[in-house]
Design a protein around this motif. Structure first.
Motif, mmCIF file in Angstrom:
data_model
loop_
_atom_site.group_PDB
_atom_site.id
_atom_site.type_symbol
_atom_site.label_atom_id
_atom_site.label_comp_id
_atom_site.label_asym_id
_atom_site.label_seq_id
_atom_site.Cartn_x
_atom_site.Cartn_y
_atom_site.Cartn_z
ATOM 1 N N ALA A 185 -0.040 -19.975 -2.399
ATOM 2 C CA ALA A 185 -1.335 -19.745 -3.033
ATOM 3 C C ALA A 185 -1.226 -18.647 -4.088
ATOM 4 N N GLN A 186 -1.975 -18.791 -5.170
ATOM 5 C CA GLN A 186 -2.007 -17.796 -6.242
ATOM 6 C C GLN A 186 -3.042 -16.724 -5.914
ATOM 7 N N ARG A 187 -2.788 -16.002 -4.867
ATOM 8 C CA ARG A 187 -3.666 -14.920 -4.412
ATOM 9 C C ARG A 187 -2.850 -14.021 -3.503
ATOM 10 N N VAL A 188 -3.418 -12.898 -3.135
ATOM 11 C CA VAL A 188 -2.792 -11.982 -2.183
ATOM 12 C C VAL A 188 -3.614 -12.013 -0.904
ATOM 13 N N ALA A 189 -2.977 -12.373 0.179
ATOM 14 C CA ALA A 189 -3.684 -12.478 1.457
ATOM 15 C C ALA A 189 -4.131 -11.098 1.931
ATOM 16 N N PRO A 190 -5.294 -10.998 2.559
ATOM 17 C CA PRO A 190 -5.723 -9.713 3.126
ATOM 18 C C PRO A 190 -4.719 -9.227 4.175
ATOM 19 N N ASP A 191 -4.393 -7.954 4.095
ATOM 20 C CA ASP A 191 -3.473 -7.329 5.052
ATOM 21 C C ASP A 191 -2.128 -8.075 5.076
ATOM 22 N N ARG A 192 -1.634 -8.393 3.911
ATOM 23 C CA ARG A 192 -0.408 -9.182 3.794
ATOM 24 C C ARG A 192 0.815 -8.380 4.250
ATOM 25 N N VAL A 193 1.655 -8.981 5.095
ATOM 26 C CA VAL A 193 2.929 -8.394 5.491
ATOM 27 C C VAL A 193 3.896 -8.569 4.328
ATOM 28 N N ILE A 194 4.564 -7.506 3.904
ATOM 29 C CA ILE A 194 5.416 -7.573 2.719
ATOM 30 C C ILE A 194 6.890 -7.358 3.043
ATOM 31 N N SER A 195 7.227 -7.098 4.313
ATOM 32 C CA SER A 195 8.627 -6.886 4.662
ATOM 33 C C SER A 195 8.827 -7.168 6.137
ATOM 34 N N THR A 196 9.910 -7.884 6.458
ATOM 35 C CA THR A 196 10.261 -8.082 7.863
ATOM 36 C C THR A 196 11.073 -6.913 8.402
ATOM 37 N N VAL A 197 11.621 -6.097 7.516
ATOM 38 C CA VAL A 197 12.367 -4.911 7.950
ATOM 39 C C VAL A 197 11.407 -3.859 8.471
ATOM 40 N N ASP A 198 10.297 -3.652 7.762
ATOM 41 C CA ASP A 198 9.256 -2.715 8.179
ATOM 42 C C ASP A 198 7.923 -3.453 8.104
ATOM 43 N N PRO A 199 7.533 -4.148 9.161
ATOM 44 C CA PRO A 199 6.319 -4.979 9.096
ATOM 45 C C PRO A 199 5.026 -4.191 8.906
ATOM 46 N N ALA A 200 5.048 -2.881 9.111
ATOM 47 C CA ALA A 200 3.816 -2.107 8.957
ATOM 48 C C ALA A 200 3.527 -1.744 7.513
ATOM 49 N N MET A 201 4.477 -1.915 6.613
ATOM 50 C CA MET A 201 4.249 -1.625 5.200
ATOM 51 C C MET A 201 3.187 -2.556 4.624
ATOM 52 N N ARG A 202 2.448 -2.051 3.652
ATOM 53 C CA ARG A 202 1.426 -2.855 2.986
ATOM 54 C C ARG A 202 1.366 -2.499 1.502
ATOM 55 N N HIS A 203 0.810 -3.441 0.719
ATOM 56 C CA HIS A 203 0.461 -3.129 -0.663
ATOM 57 C C HIS A 203 -0.690 -2.125 -0.654
ATOM 58 N N GLY A 204 -0.647 -1.171 -1.554
ATOM 59 C CA GLY A 204 -1.738 -0.214 -1.647
ATOM 60 C C GLY A 204 -1.870 0.347 -3.044
ATOM 61 N N ARG A 205 -3.063 0.805 -3.372
ATOM 62 C CA ARG A 205 -3.335 1.427 -4.669
ATOM 63 C C ARG A 205 -4.100 2.717 -4.458
ATOM 64 N N LYS A 206 -3.611 3.768 -5.114
ATOM 65 C CA LYS A 206 -4.368 5.012 -5.156
ATOM 66 C C LYS A 206 -5.320 5.010 -6.339
ATOM 67 N N THR A 207 -4.864 4.416 -7.445
ATOM 68 C CA THR A 207 -5.693 4.203 -8.621
ATOM 69 C C THR A 207 -5.455 2.774 -9.092
ATOM 70 N N THR A 208 -6.203 2.352 -10.104
ATOM 71 C CA THR A 208 -6.025 1.004 -10.626
ATOM 72 C C THR A 208 -4.677 0.832 -11.304
ATOM 73 N N ALA A 209 -4.041 1.927 -11.704
ATOM 74 C CA ALA A 209 -2.763 1.849 -12.419
ATOM 75 C C ALA A 209 -1.567 2.144 -11.536
ATOM 76 N N THR A 210 -1.786 2.606 -10.327
ATOM 77 C CA THR A 210 -0.683 3.020 -9.462
ATOM 78 C C THR A 210 -0.676 2.159 -8.205
ATOM 79 N N LYS A 211 0.377 1.363 -8.046
ATOM 80 C CA LYS A 211 0.529 0.528 -6.866
ATOM 81 C C LYS A 211 1.756 0.976 -6.092
ATOM 82 N N VAL A 212 1.628 1.061 -4.766
ATOM 83 C CA VAL A 212 2.715 1.513 -3.905
ATOM 84 C C VAL A 212 2.845 0.535 -2.748
ATOM 85 N N ASP A 213 4.059 0.216 -2.403
ATOM 86 C CA ASP A 213 4.342 -0.587 -1.218
ATOM 87 C C ASP A 213 4.816 0.355 -0.120
ATOM 88 N N GLY A 214 3.985 0.576 0.879
ATOM 89 C CA GLY A 214 4.376 1.498 1.931
ATOM 90 C C GLY A 214 3.200 1.990 2.742
#
Length: 589
Positions: free
Chosen positions: A257-286
């Motif tokens: 799907a061309q979307r991002v699932a809510p609470d999407r798992v992004i790594s099997t190595v560290d399943p607790a990591m998530r996509h996150g944004r502090k601002t609209t220009a700064t995205k962090v995976d962790g």
């Protein structure tokens, strides 16, 4: 087994080299703190009674603290403990230390600290000592958060499913549970499948095989083949990553799907990591670290961190405030009388959650100002009646939002009819484009509408006092001017290291803000005597292909001279001009 700190003096210490370390230095302070509060016997339950002696915890832990303070990697910390006399003194080692610390030792010990929650115990002990010394108060705390990058790599949908299937098969084999028949047999290989990755048809075929195998494994390891808890956790992760990104394909099967699932798992190595944004220009995976800090610094001038909580990166700041207050009360045996934060902590749901765990704690936070682009009617120009669930626009047209289904965050969207907006004489003042006007009604809309000019929901605090407190908060925590990493736009304009704490980069894309700083245009940025950047009203066009960077910093510290190539310019009708040749002195341009 637990190793003990060596106490025998070495011949290398006969010159009393340690007396040259200043008594008020950080090295001496860490040595004194270690001797007073850190004892190897407190960590005896971590170790077996027999075996090879370990590196004493009273040496490893101060080294980890120093590495965090100095920004060292594990290898740099190990080298400093071996070659730097100041670090040896802080760790209480001889000038020729008899203990060899390896890089892997720091990594393993850090894992033990986190697993045993020893970091939380040390924070509680530190706050207890501060309270006994009269340095810890409960009047007001500041709350904020920052992003923490995860150590694992972000994985795509195909990689997630492959790694999850491999983990389930590996755990099932370890528990001697027969594996199901799968379409693919290469899950034991680390390299990706040998397909034509540039071919969309080949990738789609691989997706169908992986999804089929993932669903087969999820249904296979149930009932009598459920296995241990570790296997069930692996199966649950497999089911999650298999289904989270899929949607039915009109041509048959499934597709990504061309979307991002809510609470999407992004790594099997560290399943607790998530996509996150502090601002609209700064995205962090962790992850995101949430902190409470004492508002008023004690006599020492240092502000105490009173609580720390870590959450996945996609958790909203306000959702963790109640957890932070609970943690603060558990660590210090008292909750703060007031917590001050930014607009992320403004919703009334945050105050309600905090009141549920600490009835005497109030939250002070500003409400985002009501504005609209292009000078169009802001939200405050509309009459919102929550009793009848209607909204009336400045043109007198009312619309009901009672039948609107709330979104996941509780908001409801109100839209006027297209024909109504097209015929309205105030349309040019209300909405741009061809679409009708819409508004978002928040669950706490009444509180927002009734708040004061500053947006503070605490009637006891006036707008002026809250504004002053927020200004003090920004100046103390740096939230008003966050650190920005040094950047360049040309290989000809480079520097290896920055020596300033809070740089602000001013490129041609930021020229529009220059007209709002008349004093800066006339007298330079004024941040430091070394910073000579000036904005002058005139005309300029910077030619393509040349460095288009100018910078000034706050608290600049002169470093090695850095020369920038000339900035050539061609005049054109416009409001700005920048010096056509800039020479950089220190870590700014």
């Amino acid at each position: 087994m637990l190793g003990r700190r060596p106490t025998q003096t070495s011949f290398a210490d006969t010159d009393e080299w340690y007396k040259r370390i200043p008594a008020r230095s950080v090295w001496a302070q860490i040595r004194a703190w270690t001797a007073a509060h850190l004892h190897d016997a407190d960590f005896a339950h971590w170790y077996a009674e027999t075996g090879r002696p370990s590196i004493p915890p009273s040496i490893i832990l101060p080294l980890l603290i120093l590495a965090l303070r100095q920004g060292w990697s594990d290898q740099e910390a190990v080298d400093a403990a071996f070659y730097d006399d100041q670090v040896k003194f802080a760790l209480g080692l001889s000038r020729s230390p008899e203990i060899a610390i390896e890089r892997s030792t720091l990594c393993k010990y850090r894992g033990r600290l986190l697993a045993a929650e020893a970091d939380r115990q040390l924070l509680r002990q530190t706050l207890s000592v501060a309270a006994d010394a009269g340095l810890l108060g409960a009047e007001e705390d500041l709350v904020d958060s920052f992003m923490v990058a995860g150590a694992a790599a972000r994985q795509g949908t195909l990689t997630l499913i492959r790694r999850a299937v491999a983990a389930v098969l590996r755990q099932g084999a370890a528990e001697r549970i027969p594996a199901p028949a799968l379409q693919r047999t290469d899950y034991a290989e680390r390299r990706r499948p040998a397909i034509a990755w540039a071919d969309a048809t080949a990738r789609q075929a691989l997706l169908q095989e992986l999804v089929a195998d993932g669903r087969t494994c999820g249904a296979w390891y149930t009932g009598a083949r459920a296995g241990s808890e570790s296997l069930q956790q692996a199966v649950q992760l497999l089911v999650t990553v298999t289904e989270q990104d899929l949607e039915p394909d009109p041509d048959g099967g499934v597709r990504i799907a061309q979307r991002v699932a809510p609470d999407r798992v992004i790594s099997t190595v560290d399943p607790a990591m998530r996509h996150g944004r502090k601002t609209t220009a700064t995205k962090v995976d962790g992850y995101k670290s949430h902190q409470l800090t004492q508002s008023t610094p004690p006599a020492t001038g240092a502000r105490l961190v009173t609580a720390v909580v870590v959450s996945p990166a996609n958790v909203a700041d306000g959702d963790m405030l109640a957890v932070l207050v609970t943690e603060r009360e558990a660590l210090t045996d008292q909750a703060p009388a007031q917590v001050m934060g930014d607009t992320a902590y403004g919703p009334t749901t945050v105050q309600a959650a905090v009141t549920a765990v600490a009835p005497t704690t109030r939250v002070v936070a500003p409400v985002p100002p009501a504005n609209n682009r292009g000078g169009l009617f802001p939200k405050t120009a509309f009459a919102i009646d929550e009793a009848t669930e209607t909204v009336t626009c400045p043109g007198g047209q009312a619309v009901s939002y009672a039948a609107r289904r709330p979104r996941r965050d509780g908001r409801r969207v109100v839209r006027w009819a297209t024909a109504t907006c097209q015929a309205c004489p105030l349309r040019t003042h209300c909405v741009a484009g061809s679409r009708p006007r819409s508004l978002q009604i928040r669950p706490d809309e009444a509180a927002i509408q009734n708040s004061d000019g500053m947006g503070c929901r605490r009637s006891a605090a006036t707008a002026a006092s809250v504004r002053a407190q927020l200004a003090a908060r920004d100046s103390s925590t740096g939230t008003g001017r966050p650190p920005v990493p040094w950047s360049t736009c040309s290989s000809a304009f480079t520097t290896s290291r920055t020596t300033h704490s809070a740089p602000r980069i001013a490129s041609t894309s930021m020229l529009a803000s220059a007209h709002r700083s008349a004093s800066r245009r006339a007298a330079g940025c004024g941040a430091s005597p070394q910073c000579r950047l000036r904005w002058v009203p005139s005309a300029l066009r910077i030619r393509p292909g040349v460095p288009q960077l100018a910078a000034h910093s706050v608290g600049c510290k002169p470093a090695s001279a850095i020369r920038a190539p000339p900035l050539t310019a061609t005049a054109h009708p416009g409001p700005y001009k920048i010096a056509t040749s800039v020479r950089v002195r220190g870590a700014h341009g």
